[in-house]
Design a protein around this motif. Structure first.
Motif, mmCIF file in Angstrom:
data_model
loop_
_atom_site.group_PDB
_atom_site.id
_atom_site.type_symbol
_atom_site.label_atom_id
_atom_site.label_comp_id
_atom_site.label_asym_id
_atom_site.label_seq_id
_atom_site.Cartn_x
_atom_site.Cartn_y
_atom_site.Cartn_z
ATOM 1 N N TYR A 82 -29.829 87.001 18.951
ATOM 2 C CA TYR A 82 -30.476 88.030 19.747
ATOM 3 C C TYR A 82 -31.980 87.995 19.657
ATOM 4 N N GLY A 83 -32.485 87.145 18.791
ATOM 5 C CA GLY A 83 -33.917 86.933 18.806
ATOM 6 C C GLY A 83 -34.711 87.758 17.823
ATOM 7 N N TYR A 84 -34.066 88.379 16.840
ATOM 8 C CA TYR A 84 -34.845 89.119 15.847
ATOM 9 C C TYR A 84 -35.497 88.175 14.861
ATOM 10 N N ILE A 85 -34.818 87.064 14.644
ATOM 11 C CA ILE A 85 -35.355 86.034 13.746
ATOM 12 C C ILE A 85 -35.278 84.725 14.518
ATOM 13 N N TYR A 86 -36.273 83.868 14.370
ATOM 14 C CA TYR A 86 -36.160 82.596 15.071
ATOM 15 C C TYR A 86 -36.334 81.440 14.089
ATOM 16 N N PRO A 87 -35.648 80.351 14.375
ATOM 17 C CA PRO A 87 -35.744 79.191 13.470
ATOM 18 C C PRO A 87 -37.022 78.419 13.763
ATOM 19 N N LEU A 88 -37.592 77.849 12.700
ATOM 20 C CA LEU A 88 -38.863 77.155 12.875
ATOM 21 C C LEU A 88 -38.696 75.665 13.065
ATOM 22 N N GLN A 89 -37.614 75.122 12.470
ATOM 23 C CA GLN A 89 -37.517 73.667 12.512
ATOM 24 C C GLN A 89 -36.600 73.163 13.607
ATOM 25 N N ASP A 90 -35.646 74.010 14.019
ATOM 26 C CA ASP A 90 -34.704 73.569 15.041
ATOM 27 C C ASP A 90 -34.578 74.693 16.062
ATOM 28 N N PRO A 91 -35.602 74.894 16.890
ATOM 29 C CA PRO A 91 -35.671 76.129 17.666
ATOM 30 C C PRO A 91 -34.531 76.341 18.656
ATOM 31 N N LYS A 92 -33.881 75.258 19.083
ATOM 32 C CA LYS A 92 -32.862 75.470 20.106
ATOM 33 C C LYS A 92 -31.500 75.773 19.510
ATOM 34 N N ASN A 93 -31.374 75.688 18.210
ATOM 35 C CA ASN A 93 -30.085 75.918 17.594
ATOM 36 C C ASN A 93 -30.113 77.301 16.957
ATOM 37 N N LEU A 94 -29.616 78.301 17.685
ATOM 38 C CA LEU A 94 -29.797 79.683 17.234
ATOM 39 C C LEU A 94 -28.695 80.112 16.278
ATOM 40 N N ILE A 95 -28.660 79.514 15.120
ATOM 41 C CA ILE A 95 -27.742 79.996 14.090
ATOM 42 C C ILE A 95 -28.510 80.100 12.787
ATOM 43 N N LEU A 96 -27.926 80.822 11.851
ATOM 44 C CA LEU A 96 -28.582 81.005 10.569
ATOM 45 C C LEU A 96 -28.006 79.984 9.599
ATOM 46 N N LYS A 97 -28.786 78.976 9.303
ATOM 47 C CA LYS A 97 -28.268 77.928 8.408
ATOM 48 C C LYS A 97 -28.454 78.383 6.971
ATOM 49 N N PRO A 98 -27.400 78.278 6.171
ATOM 50 C CA PRO A 98 -27.473 78.815 4.805
ATOM 51 C C PRO A 98 -28.172 77.885 3.823
ATOM 52 N N ASP A 99 -29.117 77.104 4.317
ATOM 53 C CA ASP A 99 -29.781 76.199 3.380
ATOM 54 C C ASP A 99 -31.275 76.494 3.390
ATOM 55 N N SER A 100 -32.077 75.487 3.206
ATOM 56 C CA SER A 100 -33.507 75.777 3.062
ATOM 57 C C SER A 100 -34.275 75.644 4.374
ATOM 58 N N SER A 101 -33.604 75.707 5.501
ATOM 59 C CA SER A 101 -34.367 75.641 6.750
ATOM 60 C C SER A 101 -35.069 76.973 6.974
ATOM 61 N N LEU A 102 -36.250 76.901 7.590
ATOM 62 C CA LEU A 102 -37.132 78.062 7.640
ATOM 63 C C LEU A 102 -36.942 78.918 8.884
ATOM 64 N N TYR A 103 -37.151 80.229 8.690
ATOM 65 C CA TYR A 103 -37.066 81.173 9.791
ATOM 66 C C TYR A 103 -38.239 82.132 9.699
#
Lengths: 471, 237
Positions: A82-103
């Motif tokens: 819904y766009g409250y948080i956005y991913p920094l490294q993979d912007p088109k993949n809108l899921i919350l990755k449970p690792d060290s990828s940044l948001y």
């Protein structure tokens, strides 16, 4: 504080109430002591603050809401979608990755809570800005959208370009880190609201989805704990609609050509057009399946083109929804066929309705036959339908109805021999069928009364009536 | 000339609207301060003044029945751009009202959203007000005091838009935009550009890119060394 998130129909649709709760959760994450742990993001030589890892966010949600890993993952995915948080490294993949990828958090201006519409003009300005920034090298879908918008809101294009240039120059007044963060924010916002093709767009039905307003907009803030997506949490409404669907499927399953095969044989498989011949619109003896279908439901009966009252019904529908330039002719035809006294397929409507209808037919328009149509519909539904089902006519029809034999064996043998020359019979072309229908209609029309004669008769009758009382 | 005047006013309004939009984007985020709210207030005041002035001029021009068709078309174009600016301004003002109320800055303070934007926005505001720098005089609870004022101004702008729609009847869809797609890629004056999208001409006015200068010096140094070596070889042989 406890939370319950209401998932409409148990699926990905999030109601307005849930969006508010997500917002409250995100606001909670901001607390410098109890919120999510932040770190700096290094971009080339600049360092942009307020980045967080997906794993941290997930852990925070689990601890805050006391829910399981899986549910937290699901919730996290929604927050990103819904766009409250956005991913920094993979912007088109809108899921919350449970690792060290940044948001990073999205700025409140771009939050979906307020349901401010993402207008075409704004999108056009954004694309123009992006065009300037990337020096004309946009992605495919962006180029297409740009050209499309250029045609759609062409009259505003001067404004769009003016504003885009100014906004671009204004952006340069900020320092580099801020500029980077602001760019990312805007890009993320438009990835949510105008997703590129192939990207999962949850806003396709999201906040604008038609939901029951009474059910949803009540602000329910105090409940028991867990937000679970199991079947038990599904609304009763959805269970009811499921029942209806099940009932419908059961009832119609024997009629469905895909589910239970069709007799005599599926024309697409065996090249035998008997199925279509038997079920043609104006066939004399309808098949058993068809007759049984009439017993299901009144609307099924209405839809079937055989039958008088139904013929009138169909003609009325045609008048209402059909080509307006032919209204006058159609109205006349209908009158000749159904309404005139002594007409070939005369329908039984009361005198008052008949009067209104005939008067209206002088200046025919789309809805002139509405009164008559409604009358017939009610009559049929309440009265005739029940009688019809019990009537000997229906029973006779059922008995006469053909149950065609399956003709699989022979044809299958033929088709398995690859070099055997198959005799392909082509069905009569729809043009010919239509011609036949028209000829029939013309024959019927030949035995009817002219409308103007009847009008003058009615006038004379009313004049007579006026004369009588003073006597 | 009335047209030049209108154009100049419209450009100023456009600039102010863009700056205002930029400032509103950061409300509620980590860069939200009393200073920001003050800048917002000053920018929107300027925007409103410009809007009133432009609107008055354009209305007078468009209600003049003796206007030639070409001139009229030109004014209608300006009108469409003007109403676009006004719409954007009104929407942004409405949103800043909502966000300002949702994210109060006074105590007890709820934490602002950590958006990664941390720097100041005074340069943006200075650009909007066409001033060199900005002095901040806001007191501690400026944002709270400002909200009712903002609400009133939103209503005023809405009313202004309605009034103008009543007075001047411009069918927007008949206006032909002067600029084609991709015109933003051409630098310099905006009017009269005509090209298909994708032209990537861009002149660099002002100081050169340091990276390019560095590359140029390295290359010339290598070239000199090569020439020197060639001369030595020639002398020896």
């Amino acid at each position: 504080m406890g939370w319950v998130l209401r998932w409409v129909d148990g699926k990905a649709g999030v109601s307005f109430c849930s969006v508010l709760q997500i917002e409250a959760l995100v606001k909670d994450m901001q607390n410098p002591e109890t919120g999510v742990r932040m770190q700096n993001q290094r971009v080339l030589v600049t360092s942009v603050p307020h980045a967080m890892t997906g794993g941290d966010v997930l852990q925070w949600i689990i601890q805050r809401l006391w829910i399981s890993n899986l549910e937290a993952q699901n919730l996290g995915n929604f927050i990103v979608k819904y766009g409250y948080i956005y991913p920094l490294q993979d912007p088109k993949n809108l899921i919350l990755k449970p690792d060290s990828s940044l948001y990073r958090f999205q700025t409140p201006y771009f939050w979906p809570t307020q349901q401010w519409p993402a207008e075409d003009t704004d999108y056009a300005i954004y694309l123009a800005k992006r065009n300037i920034k990337k020096k004309g090298i946009l992605e495919e879908y962006e180029k297409e959208n740009y050209d499309f918008l250029n045609k759609k809101i062409n009259y505003k294009w001067d404004f769009v370009i003016m504003q885009a240039k100014e906004q671009y120059r204004t952006g340069k007044e900020r320092n580099k880190a801020d500029r980077y963060a602001l760019d990312c924010q805007e890009k993320a916002y438009w990835l949510v609201h105008r997703s590129p093709p192939g990207m999962n767009n949850v806003l396709d039905y999201g906040l604008d989805r038609v939901t029951n307003p009474n059910e949803v907009k009540v602000n329910q803030l105090s409940f028991s704990c867990v937000c679970t997506l199991t079947v038990m949490e599904q609304n009763k409404r959805s269970l009811l609609s499921e029942k209806r669907i099940v009932k419908y499927s059961e009832q119609f399953s024997s009629n469905d050509a895909i589910m239970s095969g069709c007799l005599p044989s599926n024309p697409w498989i065996t090249d035998d057009t008997q199925f279509w011949d038997l079920n043609a619109k104006l066939v004399e003896v309808p098949t058993k399946m068809r007759v049984e279908r009439w017993a299901f439901n009144f609307s099924e009966l209405i839809r079937d083109p055989k039958g008088e009252n139904l013929g009138f019904w169909e003609a009325c529908e045609d008048l209402k929804y059909g080509d307006q330039s032919k209204v006058k002719e159609k109205a006349e035809e209908i009158y000749k066929l159904f309404l005139a006294p002594g007409a070939r397929r005369w329908i039984n409507i009361d005198g008052k309705t008949m009067d209104i209808t005939v008067k209206g037919l002088r200046h025919p328009h789309r809805y002139v036959l509405d009164a008559a149509q409604t009358h017939i519909y009610m009559l049929m539904k309440k009265d005739s339908y029940a009688r019809y089902l019990k009537s000997p006519i229906y029973k006779e029809m059922l008995a006469k109805a053909i149950e065609p034999q399956e003709t699989t064996k022979r044809r299958q043998v033929d088709s398995t021999l690859p070099f055997m020359r198959r005799h392909l019979r082509s069905s009569p072309s729809p043009v010919i069928l239509r011609q036949l229908e028209e000829e029939e209609k013309a024959r019927e029309a030949a035995n009817t009364v002219d409308i103007t004669q009847v009008m003058s008769k009615l006038d004379r009758r009313s004049l007579l009536k006026k004369e009588l009382p003073p006597k | 000339m009335a047209r030049e005047e209108c154009k100049a006013l419209l450009d100023a309004l456009n600039k102010t609207t863009a700056c205002y939009h930029h400032l509103v984007l950061t409300v509620g985020g980590s860069a939200d301060t009393q200073d920001l709210r003050e800048e917002l207030q000053k920018t929107r005041q300027k925007a409103r003044e410009l809007a009133v002035a432009t609107g008055a001029r354009l209305t007078v021009a468009l209600r003049d029945r003796g206007l030639a068709t070409e001139e009229r078309a030109e004014f209608e174009r300006l009108w469409v751009a003007f109403s676009g600016c006004l719409d954007l301004l009104e929407a942004d003002m409405q949103r800043s009202l909502t966000l300002g109320a949702a994210f109060p800055l006074h105590a007890p303070r709820r934490p602002l959203v950590r958006t990664g934007v941390a720097g100041g926005s005074s340069a943006v505001a200075a650009r909007a007000l066409s001033a060199r720098s900005l002095r901040h005089e806001a007191e501690g609870d400026f944002d709270v005091a400002d909200l009712p004022e903002l609400e009133r101004e939103v209503l005023q702008v809405g009313k202004m838009i309605d009034d103008m729609e009543m007075k001047v009847n411009v069918p927007r869809w008949t206006v032909q935009a002067r600029q084609a797609a991709g015109a933003e890629l051409l630098s310099g004056a905006s009017a009269g550009a005509s090209s298909a999208g994708g032209i990537s001409v861009q002149e660099r006015a002002g100081p050169c890119d340091p990276n390019k200068a560095l590359a140029a010096t390295v290359f010339s140094a290598v070239l000199l060394v090569a020439v020197a070596l060639a001369l030595c070889v020639a002398k020896l042989s």
